[in-house]
Design a protein around this motif. Structure first.
Motif, PDB file in Angstrom:
ATOM      1  N   CYS A  80     -20.033  20.233   8.190  1.00 36.53           N
ATOM      2  CA  CYS A  80     -20.573  21.327   8.998  1.00 36.53           C
ATOM      3  C   CYS A  80     -19.442  22.284   9.383  1.00 36.53           C
ATOM      4  O   CYS A  80     -18.388  21.853   9.865  1.00 36.53           O
ATOM      5  N   ARG A  81     -19.685  23.552   9.198  1.00 37.33           N
ATOM      6  CA  ARG A  81     -18.722  24.589   9.559  1.00 37.33           C
ATOM      7  C   ARG A  81     -19.052  25.168  10.930  1.00 37.33           C
ATOM      8  O   ARG A  81     -20.212  25.222  11.338  1.00 37.33           O
ATOM      9  N   THR A  82     -18.039  25.629  11.617  1.00 34.66           N
ATOM     10  CA  THR A  82     -18.243  26.189  12.953  1.00 34.66           C
ATOM     11  C   THR A  82     -19.256  27.322  12.937  1.00 34.66           C
ATOM     12  O   THR A  82     -20.140  27.403  13.800  1.00 34.66           O
ATOM     13  N   ASP A  83     -19.161  28.192  11.932  1.00 36.74           N
ATOM     14  CA  ASP A  83     -20.064  29.342  11.862  1.00 36.74           C
ATOM     15  C   ASP A  83     -21.508  28.945  11.583  1.00 36.74           C
ATOM     16  O   ASP A  83     -22.418  29.758  11.762  1.00 36.74           O
ATOM     17  N   GLU A  84     -21.738  27.727  11.129  1.00 36.67           N
ATOM     18  CA  GLU A  84     -23.100  27.264  10.847  1.00 36.67           C
ATOM     19  C   GLU A  84     -23.744  26.576  12.049  1.00 36.67           C
ATOM     20  O   GLU A  84     -24.937  26.272  12.024  1.00 36.67           O
ATOM     21  N   LEU A  85     -22.951  26.336  13.077  1.00 33.85           N
ATOM     22  CA  LEU A  85     -23.443  25.576  14.228  1.00 33.85           C
ATOM     23  C   LEU A  85     -23.679  26.469  15.447  1.00 33.85           C
ATOM     24  O   LEU A  85     -22.850  27.330  15.774  1.00 33.85           O
ATOM     25  N   ASN A 108     -27.680  22.729  13.893  1.00 37.46           N
ATOM     26  CA  ASN A 108     -27.389  23.213  12.547  1.00 37.46           C
ATOM     27  C   ASN A 108     -28.266  24.422  12.229  1.00 37.46           C
ATOM     28  O   ASN A 108     -29.471  24.314  12.053  1.00 37.46           O
ATOM     29  N   GLY A 109     -27.648  25.581  12.126  1.00 38.95           N
ATOM     30  CA  GLY A 109     -28.377  26.801  11.774  1.00 38.95           C
ATOM     31  C   GLY A 109     -27.847  27.413  10.499  1.00 38.95           C
ATOM     32  O   GLY A 109     -28.028  28.599  10.247  1.00 38.95           O
ATOM     33  N   GLY A 110     -27.222  26.585   9.666  1.00 41.09           N
ATOM     34  CA  GLY A 110     -26.579  27.103   8.453  1.00 41.09           C
ATOM     35  C   GLY A 110     -27.465  27.194   7.230  1.00 41.09           C
ATOM     36  O   GLY A 110     -27.033  27.650   6.181  1.00 41.09           O
ATOM     37  N   GLY A 111     -28.719  26.718   7.338  1.00 39.43           N
ATOM     38  CA  GLY A 111     -29.605  26.788   6.188  1.00 39.43           C
ATOM     39  C   GLY A 111     -29.408  25.671   5.178  1.00 39.43           C
ATOM     40  O   GLY A 111     -29.975  25.714   4.089  1.00 39.43           O
ATOM     41  N   ARG A 112     -28.616  24.674   5.523  1.00 34.76           N
ATOM     42  CA  ARG A 112     -28.395  23.532   4.632  1.00 34.76           C
ATOM     43  C   ARG A 112     -28.057  22.323   5.487  1.00 34.76           C
ATOM     44  O   ARG A 112     -27.627  22.460   6.629  1.00 34.76           O
ATOM     45  N   LYS A 146     -29.354  17.518   9.584  1.00 31.02           N
ATOM     46  CA  LYS A 146     -30.284  18.307   8.781  1.00 31.02           C
ATOM     47  C   LYS A 146     -30.413  19.721   9.335  1.00 31.02           C
ATOM     48  O   LYS A 146     -30.215  19.960  10.524  1.00 31.02           O
ATOM     49  N   ASP A 147     -30.733  20.636   8.460  1.00 28.08           N
ATOM     50  CA  ASP A 147     -30.878  22.038   8.850  1.00 28.08           C
ATOM     51  C   ASP A 147     -31.924  22.170   9.963  1.00 28.08           C
ATOM     52  O   ASP A 147     -33.027  21.622   9.869  1.00 28.08           O
ATOM     53  N   GLY A 148     -31.556  22.860  11.033  1.00 28.43           N
ATOM     54  CA  GLY A 148     -32.461  23.070  12.150  1.00 28.43           C
ATOM     55  C   GLY A 148     -32.439  21.973  13.195  1.00 28.43           C
ATOM     56  O   GLY A 148     -33.073  22.113  14.249  1.00 28.43           O
ATOM     57  N   LYS A 149     -31.724  20.869  12.940  1.00 28.63           N
ATOM     58  CA  LYS A 149     -31.665  19.750  13.874  1.00 28.63           C
ATOM     59  C   LYS A 149     -30.391  19.804  14.719  1.00 28.63           C
ATOM     60  O   LYS A 149     -29.448  20.532  14.406  1.00 28.63           O
ATOM     61  N   SER A 150     -30.381  18.995  15.784  1.00 26.14           N
ATOM     62  CA  SER A 150     -29.255  19.000  16.720  1.00 26.14           C
ATOM     63  C   SER A 150     -28.666  17.614  16.913  1.00 26.14           C
ATOM     64  O   SER A 150     -29.343  16.603  16.710  1.00 26.14           O
TER      65      SER A 150
END
Length: 216
Positions: A80-85, A108-112, A146-150
């Motif tokens: 996970c990258r910082t910009d995706e979180l 996770n808001g990175g789309g993957r 997972k994408d969209g989960k926390s």
């Protein structure tokens, strides 16, 4: 009789020459045609394969291009990258606790899907300078977010009950595991920490999944 024998002989010779000529012609085709056909097939196959790979077409050529463009890498879960979180923090202290607690959420808001493992870096901005949290030492288990989960982790800190102003907290800096880019947040916990004798940090950070709802 002699004339007839000569005539037959001549006919036989002529027939032999004709047969030899036909065989020579067939041998030439037999030698030249296969290489030509093979070359054409090879050229056609090479061109088709190369064209598919370079053009990104479907089929085996398209798969080759996709793998070359990094789809094979993307098919495996990357960190996970910082910009995706999307990182937020909230006070989760329960009345009667001897310590204050802040829960930090990483969504996770990175789309993957991505991989999180270990501890995040946590620093508090205070009136006395930057204060780094120490790890609790709890076991950290790698997880796929997972994408969209926390996922949540906790920060514990001593409550200032001295009656004095203590050390004022002005901000929270969070660095996701294995990343160098940080995010600065407002500190949602108590306004101050008790003054210490400098023997070590009293602020502790738990691993991923150590607070809140865990992996949601």
């Amino acid at each position: 009789m002699r004339v007839r024998k000569l005539t037959f002989a001549a006919l036989a010779v002529a027939a032999g020459l004709s047969l030899t000529a036909c065989q020579n012609g067939e041998d030439d085709l037999g030698e030249s045609a296969p290489p030509s056909a093979s070359g054409a097939a090879s050229a056609s196959g090479g061109s088709g394969s190369g064209g598919s790979e370079q053009g990104g077409g479907k089929g085996s050529g398209g798969q080759g291009t996709a793998a070359g463009s990094g789809s094979d890498v993307n098919s495996r879960v990357g960190k996970c990258r910082t910009d995706e979180l999307e990182i937020t923090a909230s006070d989760s202290t329960v009345g009667g606790d001897t310590e204050g607690t802040v829960a930090v959420e990483l969504k996770n808001g990175g789309g993957r899907d991505c991989l999180l493992s270990g501890y995040a870096g946590v620093d508090l901005k205070t009136s006395a300078g930057s204060l780094s949290a120490v790890r609790t030492g709890e076991k950290s288990t790698p997880m796929t977010l997972k994408d969209g989960k926390s996922v949540y982790f906790g920060i514990s800190y001593p409550v200032n009950e001295s009656g004095g102003s203590g050390v004022r907290v002005t901000g929270l800096v969070v660095t996701p595991p294995d990343e160098t880019k940080s995010v600065t947040l407002d500190w949602p916990g108590a306004a101050s920490l008790p003054v210490t004798d400098g023997s070590g940090s009293q602020v502790k950070v738990g691993p991923m999944g150590s607070a809140g709802q865990g992996e949601g």
